[in-house]
Design an enzyme around this catalytic site. Sequence first.
Site, mmCIF file in Angstrom:
data_model
loop_
_atom_site.group_PDB
_atom_site.id
_atom_site.type_symbol
_atom_site.label_atom_id
_atom_site.label_comp_id
_atom_site.label_asym_id
_atom_site.label_seq_id
_atom_site.Cartn_x
_atom_site.Cartn_y
_atom_site.Cartn_z
ATOM 1 N N GLY A 1 26.361 37.377 88.659
ATOM 2 C CA GLY A 1 27.514 38.078 89.249
ATOM 3 C C GLY A 1 28.023 39.179 88.345
ATOM 4 O O GLY A 1 29.229 39.307 88.105
ATOM 5 N N VAL B 1 23.320 32.861 93.637
ATOM 6 C CA VAL B 1 23.253 31.618 92.855
ATOM 7 C C VAL B 1 23.309 30.368 93.726
ATOM 8 O O VAL B 1 22.928 29.282 93.284
ATOM 9 C CB VAL B 1 24.356 31.547 91.763
ATOM 10 C CG1 VAL B 1 24.187 32.640 90.729
ATOM 11 C CG2 VAL B 1 25.758 31.535 92.357
ATOM 12 N N ASN C 1 28.622 33.184 85.433
ATOM 13 C CA ASN C 1 29.887 33.849 85.746
ATOM 14 C C ASN C 1 30.184 33.882 87.242
ATOM 15 O O ASN C 1 31.344 33.863 87.641
ATOM 16 C CB ASN C 1 29.840 35.277 85.185
ATOM 17 C CG ASN C 1 30.930 36.142 85.765
ATOM 18 O OD1 ASN C 1 32.096 36.054 85.383
ATOM 19 N ND2 ASN C 1 30.575 36.984 86.742
ATOM 20 N N TYR D 1 38.240 25.138 94.833
ATOM 21 C CA TYR D 1 38.013 25.945 93.620
ATOM 22 C C TYR D 1 38.249 25.104 92.359
ATOM 23 O O TYR D 1 37.428 25.097 91.438
ATOM 24 C CB TYR D 1 38.937 27.161 93.654
ATOM 25 C CG TYR D 1 38.756 28.116 92.487
ATOM 26 C CD1 TYR D 1 37.656 28.973 92.434
ATOM 27 C CD2 TYR D 1 39.686 28.156 91.450
ATOM 28 C CE1 TYR D 1 37.499 29.851 91.365
ATOM 29 C CE2 TYR D 1 39.530 29.036 90.390
ATOM 30 C CZ TYR D 1 38.442 29.881 90.348
ATOM 31 O OH TYR D 1 38.281 30.740 89.289
ATOM 32 N N ALA E 1 38.247 21.840 92.012
ATOM 33 C CA ALA E 1 37.230 20.788 91.862
ATOM 34 C C ALA E 1 35.953 21.384 91.268
ATOM 35 O O ALA E 1 35.328 20.801 90.373
ATOM 36 C CB ALA E 1 36.937 20.142 93.212
ATOM 37 N N ILE F 1 43.386 36.797 85.007
ATOM 38 C CA ILE F 1 42.704 37.975 84.478
ATOM 39 C C ILE F 1 42.700 39.030 85.580
ATOM 40 O O ILE F 1 42.446 38.708 86.752
ATOM 41 C CB ILE F 1 41.245 37.636 84.057
ATOM 42 C CG1 ILE F 1 41.208 36.415 83.119
ATOM 43 C CG2 ILE F 1 40.558 38.845 83.427
ATOM 44 C CD1 ILE F 1 41.927 36.536 81.802
HETATM 45 P P1 NAI Z 1 34.998 38.841 90.968
HETATM 46 O O1 NAI Z 1 35.151 38.418 92.379
HETATM 47 O O2 NAI Z 1 35.488 40.178 90.562
HETATM 48 O O3 NAI Z 1 33.493 38.698 90.501
HETATM 49 C C1 NAI Z 1 32.724 37.577 90.844
HETATM 50 C C2 NAI Z 1 31.279 37.997 90.848
HETATM 51 O O4 NAI Z 1 30.486 36.895 91.306
HETATM 52 C C3 NAI Z 1 31.052 39.167 91.833
HETATM 53 O O5 NAI Z 1 30.183 40.099 91.237
HETATM 54 C C4 NAI Z 1 30.366 38.483 93.005
HETATM 55 O O6 NAI Z 1 29.495 39.316 93.728
HETATM 56 C C5 NAI Z 1 29.596 37.395 92.290
HETATM 57 N N1 NAI Z 1 29.207 36.341 93.213
HETATM 58 C C6 NAI Z 1 29.959 35.696 94.130
HETATM 59 N N2 NAI Z 1 29.197 34.839 94.826
HETATM 60 C C7 NAI Z 1 27.931 34.947 94.338
HETATM 61 C C8 NAI Z 1 26.708 34.315 94.630
HETATM 62 N N3 NAI Z 1 26.596 33.407 95.596
HETATM 63 N N4 NAI Z 1 25.623 34.665 93.904
HETATM 64 C C9 NAI Z 1 25.706 35.569 92.921
HETATM 65 N N5 NAI Z 1 26.825 36.219 92.599
HETATM 66 C C10 NAI Z 1 27.937 35.894 93.306
HETATM 67 O O7 NAI Z 1 35.683 37.694 90.088
HETATM 68 P P2 NAI Z 1 36.087 37.640 88.539
HETATM 69 O O8 NAI Z 1 37.556 37.590 88.503
HETATM 70 O O9 NAI Z 1 35.363 38.660 87.762
HETATM 71 O O10 NAI Z 1 35.561 36.180 88.185
HETATM 72 C C11 NAI Z 1 34.400 35.914 87.419
HETATM 73 C C12 NAI Z 1 34.378 34.433 87.069
HETATM 74 O O11 NAI Z 1 35.531 34.093 86.314
HETATM 75 C C13 NAI Z 1 34.387 33.529 88.304
HETATM 76 O O12 NAI Z 1 33.578 32.417 88.074
HETATM 77 C C14 NAI Z 1 35.829 33.098 88.398
HETATM 78 O O13 NAI Z 1 35.992 31.887 89.057
HETATM 79 C C15 NAI Z 1 36.205 33.013 86.930
HETATM 80 N N6 NAI Z 1 37.633 33.103 86.704
HETATM 81 C C16 NAI Z 1 38.350 34.253 87.018
HETATM 82 C C17 NAI Z 1 39.701 34.309 86.805
HETATM 83 C C18 NAI Z 1 40.508 35.519 87.122
HETATM 84 O O14 NAI Z 1 41.745 35.445 86.938
HETATM 85 N N7 NAI Z 1 39.937 36.605 87.538
HETATM 86 C C19 NAI Z 1 40.434 33.149 86.257
HETATM 87 C C20 NAI Z 1 39.610 32.023 85.958
HETATM 88 C C21 NAI Z 1 38.266 32.015 86.177
#
Ligand code: NAI
Length: 250
Positions: free
Chosen positions: A13, A65, A91, A157, A159, A190
């Site tokens: 991602g 993924v 990620n 989420y 879980a 973030i």
């Molecule tokens: P985002 O939505 O900007 O990026 C997530 C990325 O994962 C995107 O590029 C998306 O295309 C990709 N993705 C989603 N489903 C996918 C799949 N099935 N296969 C491959 N790629 C896939 O989110 P962000 O904020 O950058 O989050 C990144 C990670 O950090 C995530 O795991 C999120 O749960 C975690 N996180 C984020 C927080 C925040 O405040 N932004 C807080 C805590 C955790």
Amino acid sequence: MLFENNEVALVTGASRGIGKSIALELAKNGADVILTYNGRESESNKVAEEIIKMNRRALVYKCNVANEEEVTKVIKSAAKEMGRLDILVNNAGIVQDGYIGMMSNEKWENVIQTNLNGCFYCCRQAVKTMIKFGNGGAIVNLSSTSGIVGQAGQVNYCASKGAIISLTKSLSKEVVKYNIRVNAVAPGFIMTDMTKATGMEIINKYIPHIPMGRIGLPEEVAKTVVFFASSNSSYITGKVLTVDGGMING
Ligand code: NAI
């Protein structure tokens, strides 16, 4: 330079948000990067171009993924093309929020399938590949403070992110004998597209609960991920580090 042996990292991602920052930070510190994306090819190519400008190698692969076969195929081919695999950053993640009475099986399953099963598929194939190359490695999984303290309206989420912590701890014990370390980073709030989708009104309500009084930046998470991916954390495995401006005690 933290990575001095042409280490190769795979980030899931990686087209935007925290994943993009992680990919760039890894490259800045000397790693070659395999960027995987699900839906944003052109954004991923732009990240790859930035990495190539840093004189590092970058490969871009489409990889959902949640699709076990795709994960297996992509990790095998990308590691073969790069000649090694040293770092995996899980990620990729999604949110599909709702209070429990309104939480459809579909929402529950989509989030578990992507966030948890996706992490499992990637870990399984990466571990096999790392063992085959015999150089050890580091796996960093993206959890969340919500996976530690819970959040109303996010049972799916939370879980998935809580389970990622248990997966990290168990796997770290299993693969330590191959010199593979497994750690997790648990970000708080973030500023990314995922957070913006929650709405600034809700986000602003949380700011008074953050001792640092602000939302974090993707780069601040990326630097922590790079710490766990590098030999700076050579004696650390099975740990979770919160990056949350002091928001939770965990
Ligand atoms: P985002 O939505 O900007 O990026 C997530 C990325 O994962 C995107 O590029 C998306 O295309 C990709 N993705 C989603 N489903 C996918 C799949 N099935 N296969 C491959 N790629 C896939 O989110 P962000 O904020 O950058 O989050 C990144 C990670 O950090 C995530 O795991 C999120 O749960 C975690 N996180 C984020 C927080 C925040 O405040 N932004 C807080 C805590 C955790």
